[in-house]
Design a protein around this motif. Structure first.
Motif, short mmCIF file in Angstrom:
data_model
loop_
_atom_site.label_atom_id
_atom_site.label_comp_id
_atom_site.label_asym_id
_atom_site.label_seq_id
_atom_site.Cartn_x
_atom_site.Cartn_y
_atom_site.Cartn_z
N LEU A 54 11.54 23.43 -5.76
CA LEU A 54 13.04 23.32 -5.24
C LEU A 54 13.19 22.35 -4.36
CD1 LEU A 54 13.85 27.01 -4.27
CD2 LEU A 54 14.91 25.64 -5.70
N HIS A 55 11.99 21.91 -3.51
CA HIS A 55 11.92 20.66 -2.76
C HIS A 55 11.66 19.48 -3.52
CE1 HIS A 55 10.73 18.18 0.73
NE2 HIS A 55 9.66 17.69 -0.26
N LEU A 56 10.84 19.57 -4.70
CA LEU A 56 10.77 18.27 -5.52
C LEU A 56 11.98 18.08 -6.34
CD1 LEU A 56 7.11 18.69 -6.65
CD2 LEU A 56 7.87 17.27 -4.77
N ALA A 57 12.82 19.25 -6.43
CA ALA A 57 14.02 18.83 -7.33
C ALA A 57 15.22 17.87 -6.66
CB ALA A 57 14.83 20.14 -7.54
N SER A 58 14.66 17.58 -5.39
CA SER A 58 15.68 16.62 -4.64
C SER A 58 14.89 15.35 -4.43
CB SER A 58 16.10 17.06 -3.43
OG SER A 58 16.77 18.62 -3.64
N SER A 59 13.70 15.01 -5.14
CA SER A 59 13.12 13.84 -4.93
C SER A 59 13.68 12.68 -5.25
CB SER A 59 11.80 13.99 -5.86
OG SER A 59 11.01 12.63 -5.84
N GLU A 60 13.36 11.53 -4.69
CA GLU A 60 14.10 10.42 -5.18
C GLU A 60 13.49 9.82 -6.70
OE1 GLU A 60 13.42 7.50 -1.99
OE2 GLU A 60 14.46 8.58 -0.42
N ASP A 61 12.47 10.21 -6.98
CA ASP A 61 11.81 9.95 -8.47
C ASP A 61 12.59 10.79 -9.20
OD1 ASP A 61 9.57 8.36 -9.71
OD2 ASP A 61 9.73 10.33 -10.42
N LEU A 97 0.96 -1.42 0.09
CA LEU A 97 0.08 -0.20 -0.05
C LEU A 97 0.92 1.14 0.01
CD1 LEU A 97 -2.65 -0.97 2.47
CD2 LEU A 97 -3.02 -0.81 0.02
N VAL A 98 1.92 1.14 0.75
CA VAL A 98 2.85 2.32 0.81
C VAL A 98 3.60 2.69 -0.58
CG1 VAL A 98 4.92 3.42 1.89
CG2 VAL A 98 3.32 2.12 3.22
N LEU A 99 3.70 1.56 -1.03
CA LEU A 99 4.44 1.82 -2.54
C LEU A 99 3.50 2.35 -3.51
CD1 LEU A 99 6.61 -1.53 -2.95
CD2 LEU A 99 7.25 0.69 -2.42
N ARG A 100 2.00 1.99 -3.40
CA ARG A 100 1.19 2.32 -4.42
C ARG A 100 1.00 3.72 -4.12
NH1 ARG A 100 -3.47 -2.57 -5.29
NH2 ARG A 100 -1.80 -4.17 -6.08
N PHE A 101 1.02 4.33 -3.22
CA PHE A 101 0.52 5.46 -2.54
C PHE A 101 1.74 6.43 -2.90
CE2 PHE A 101 1.31 8.97 0.46
CZ PHE A 101 -0.08 9.66 0.42
N ASN A 102 2.96 5.90 -2.92
CA ASN A 102 4.21 6.81 -3.42
C ASN A 102 4.05 6.97 -4.83
OD1 ASN A 102 5.20 7.14 -0.75
ND2 ASN A 102 6.32 5.35 -0.83
#
Length: 211
Positions: free
Chosen positions: A48-55, A5-10
């Motif tokens: 700026l925050h999303l520019a460091s996302s893991e995706d 569920l966590v993976l799907r949510f992410n």
């Protein structure tokens, strides 16, 4: 079960982020005056925050939006990229360090991200990023065009087809050519002489038989 569920949510969250960031980039690209609206709504800090996302796709979408805002700022638009440019510089430095630690396979997949980081650094600080000095902006073989496999595969049949004298002709509409004889035929004058002499001989034989 909980992990699934966590993976799907992410996955759904990252999908929403990508859609929203791509929409913002489209609006900024089509109308630069929307930069002030985007800035007033606080989207630069979010990007700026999303520019460091893991995706990786989220990072690239965020960097594309930031680059568009930076270009609008250079063009004299009233919209601001962020309230504190030090935050942007820190984010870009973190991305440079992250790219430096990538494996060769990940570097090849992050080609657009490398170019976006360098372009954004150049647009904001009027100098190339350290990716150029490290040799990570353009990897060996990336500046050369990909091999033309299709032409190599189809070129020999096309050449053979073009070499045919009847290529492109419709056999139903073309008249059949008379077959060529191996020997040379008699000259026109010789043919006329033979025809005349044979006609005279036939005429004499006919007169003799009638008498």
């Amino acid at each position: 079960m909980i992990l699934d569920l966590v993976l799907r949510f992410n996955f759904l969250i990252n999908l929403i982020f990508r859609k929203a960031l791509n929409l913002i980039h489209y609006l900024l690209h089509e109308n630069s005056s929307d930069g002030s609206i985007v800035s007033d709504l606080g989207f630069p800090r979010i990007m700026l925050h999303l520019a460091s996302s893991e995706d990786a796709e989220v990072r690239e979408a965020a960097l594309r939006g930031l680059l568009e805002l930076a270009r609008n700022k250079i063009d004299g638009n009233t919209g601001r990229l962020c309230e504190d440019d030090e935050i942007l510089k820190q984010v870009l430095e973190e991305r440079v360090n992250g790219i430096s630690l990538m494996s060769p396979e990940d570097l090849g997949a992050a080609r657009e991200e490398r170019q976006l980081v360098d372009s954004l650094w150049n647009a904001c600080y009027n100098e190339p990023s350290s990716l150029r000095d490290k040799g990570l902006l353009v990897l060996p073989g990336e500046d050369s065009p990909p091999p033309d496999v299709a032409s190599k595969h189809f070129e020999p049949p096309l050449r053979a087809w073009a070499a045919r004298p009847d290529a492109g002709k419709n056999p139903g509409t073309e008249k059949k050519q008379a077959p060529l004889l191996l020997g040379l035929g008699p000259a026109p004058e010789a043919a006329n002489v033979q025809g005349t002499s044979s006609g005279e001989v036939n005429g004499d034989e006919h007169n003799n038989t009638s008498t």
